[in-house]
Design an enzyme around this catalytic site. Structure first.
Site, short mmCIF file in Angstrom:
data_model
loop_
_atom_site.label_atom_id
_atom_site.label_comp_id
_atom_site.label_asym_id
_atom_site.label_seq_id
_atom_site.Cartn_x
_atom_site.Cartn_y
_atom_site.Cartn_z
N ASN A 1 0.86 -1.20 -0.02
CA ASN A 1 0.09 -0.13 0.15
C ASN A 1 0.81 1.18 0.07
O ASN A 1 1.55 1.52 1.05
CB ASN A 1 -0.96 -0.12 1.14
CG ASN A 1 -1.78 1.34 1.37
OD1 ASN A 1 -1.91 1.75 0.47
ND2 ASN A 1 -2.39 1.59 2.65
N TRP A 2 0.81 1.96 -1.17
CA TRP A 2 1.82 2.92 -1.28
C TRP A 2 1.30 4.22 -0.50
O TRP A 2 1.96 5.34 -0.53
CB TRP A 2 2.04 3.55 -2.62
CG TRP A 2 2.87 2.42 -3.63
CD1 TRP A 2 3.31 1.12 -3.20
CD2 TRP A 2 3.21 2.49 -4.87
NE1 TRP A 2 3.87 0.45 -3.95
CE2 TRP A 2 4.04 1.25 -5.16
CE3 TRP A 2 3.30 3.37 -5.89
CZ2 TRP A 2 4.47 1.09 -6.65
CZ3 TRP A 2 3.97 3.03 -7.16
CH2 TRP A 2 4.68 2.02 -7.43
N LYS A 3 0.14 4.26 -0.27
CA LYS A 3 -0.59 5.37 0.23
C LYS A 3 -0.30 6.75 -0.52
O LYS A 3 -0.37 6.62 -1.61
CB LYS A 3 -0.25 5.76 1.76
CG LYS A 3 -0.25 4.55 2.60
CD LYS A 3 -0.04 4.81 3.82
CE LYS A 3 0.18 3.31 4.75
NZ LYS A 3 0.10 3.62 6.16
N HIS B 1 -9.49 0.42 5.29
CA HIS B 1 -8.05 0.84 5.79
C HIS B 1 -8.58 1.58 6.99
O HIS B 1 -9.16 2.57 6.86
CB HIS B 1 -7.17 1.19 4.74
CG HIS B 1 -5.98 1.28 5.36
ND1 HIS B 1 -5.36 2.40 6.25
CD2 HIS B 1 -4.90 0.60 5.23
CE1 HIS B 1 -4.09 2.08 6.50
NE2 HIS B 1 -3.72 1.20 5.78
N GLU C 1 -6.90 4.21 8.10
CA GLU C 1 -6.56 5.67 7.89
C GLU C 1 -7.92 6.19 7.04
O GLU C 1 -8.36 7.14 7.35
CB GLU C 1 -5.54 5.87 6.86
CG GLU C 1 -4.26 5.65 7.95
CD GLU C 1 -2.76 5.16 6.87
OE1 GLU C 1 -3.16 5.31 5.57
OE2 GLU C 1 -2.02 4.72 7.55
N GLU D 1 -4.87 -5.21 10.91
CA GLU D 1 -3.71 -4.29 10.99
C GLU D 1 -4.15 -3.37 12.23
O GLU D 1 -5.03 -2.64 12.17
CB GLU D 1 -3.92 -3.41 9.87
CG GLU D 1 -3.77 -3.95 8.31
CD GLU D 1 -3.17 -3.05 7.39
OE1 GLU D 1 -2.18 -2.84 7.00
OE2 GLU D 1 -4.10 -1.94 7.30
N GLY E 1 2.32 2.23 10.51
CA GLY E 1 3.34 3.37 10.21
C GLY E 1 4.04 3.91 11.66
O GLY E 1 4.60 4.99 11.60
N SER F 1 3.85 -1.96 10.19
CA SER F 1 5.35 -2.03 10.43
C SER F 1 5.87 -3.43 10.24
O SER F 1 6.99 -3.63 10.59
CB SER F 1 5.53 -1.45 11.79
OG SER F 1 4.96 -0.24 11.87
N GLY G 1 5.03 1.30 4.37
CA GLY G 1 6.49 1.98 4.27
C GLY G 1 7.39 1.33 3.45
O GLY G 1 7.90 1.73 2.54
C1 PEP Z 1 -0.53 0.14 6.08
O1 PEP Z 1 -0.89 1.23 5.66
O2 PEP Z 1 -1.38 -1.00 5.67
C2 PEP Z 1 0.68 -0.43 6.90
C3 PEP Z 1 0.52 -1.67 7.14
O3 PEP Z 1 1.44 0.51 6.88
P1 PEP Z 1 3.01 0.28 7.46
O4 PEP Z 1 3.30 -0.98 7.10
O5 PEP Z 1 3.82 1.55 7.41
O6 PEP Z 1 2.76 0.14 8.91
#
Ligand code: PEP
Length: 248
Positions: A9-11, A93, A95, A165, A171, A211, A233
């Protein structure tokens, strides 16, 4: 057996040139045959990315409309996504739940819209830190699934994908421990089993996200009920993402 999946997921990161460079880097990698790899770039770049993607991985969108078409300014439809090579959508998600006010009802509508259009999706769930600290993470996540996903029939949910998640791990550089991840994944599998039976529950892929990186992926992805990862990330760096895919 559930399909192994690693998704990136590049966001809201990377411009077009950087996105194409990253795709070029992924194009040159040999992914393992038994791992489904999906990349979720910004939708704006789906078409140019799709034009250069070598087909060894799929492209998805971080968001899409629950409506088919029409006067929905700023939205994109499943049909539009498919027309430029997108095959999967992220739903729920944390976010989008937090910053865009996406409710359980809206997520349910998106799930239904995917089913009607035969469009694959990854359904995200996970508890915030306060819920984890109060020891209520299992009931919290179960409620998210019951509210937006578990209304599906066995046929509809079979082959589906859930991403667990924990919000406090996204993040933040803080990952769930192997024991925390496995415990939640095992519970999700057992709720699926109670509702849909063993055949369905064994075939739904349950991904871990939060993460996950090249150093900790092996440990996390080797948990018996973890069928892959949703990576934020670390999916922005070719070598890290590739290392995660090869950590099985
Ligand atoms: C995500 O946004 O789905 C995610 C897992 O981000 P990160 O790996 O940066 O924690």
């Amino acid at each position: 057996m559930a399909q192994k999946i690693v998704a990136g997921n590049w966001k809201m990161n990377l411009d077009l040139e950087q996105s194409l460079q990253l795709i070029e880097g992924l194009n040159t990698k040999e992914f393992k045959n038994d791992v489904r790899v999906i990349v979720f770039p910004p939708s704006l770049f789906l078409q140019p990315i799709s034009a250069v993607c070598d087909g060894s991985f799929e492209l998805g969108v971080q968001n899409f409309s629950e409506n088919e078409k029409g006067a929905f300014t700023g939205e994109i439809s499943i049909n539009q996504i498919e027309s430029v090579g997108g095959t999967v959508g992220l739903i729920g998600h944390s976010e989008r739940r937090a910053y865009n006010g996406e409710s359980n009802e809206l997520l349910k509508a998106k799930v239904n819209h995917c089913i009607e259009n035969n469009f694959d999706f990854i359904f995200c769930c996970g508890e915030p830190l306060s819920v984890r600290e109060a020891g209520n993470e299992l009931s919290f996540v179960k409620k998210q699934l019951e509210a937006s996903l578990f209304h599906l029939t066995a046929d509809q949910i079979a082959g589906g994908v859930i991403a667990y998640e924990p919000v406090w791990a996204i993040g933040t550089g803080k990952t769930a421990s192997v024991a925390q991840a496995e415990d939640m994944h095992m519970n999700i599998r057992s709720w699926l089993n109670e509702k849909y039976g063993a055949q369905v529950s064994n075939n739904v892929s349950i991904l871990y996200g939060g993460s996950c990186n090249a150093s900790n992926a092996k440990e996390l992805l080797s948990c018996p009920n973890v069928d892959g990862g949703l990576i934020g990330g670390a999916s922005l760096k070719v070598d890290d993402f590739n290392a995660i895919i090869h950590s099985y």
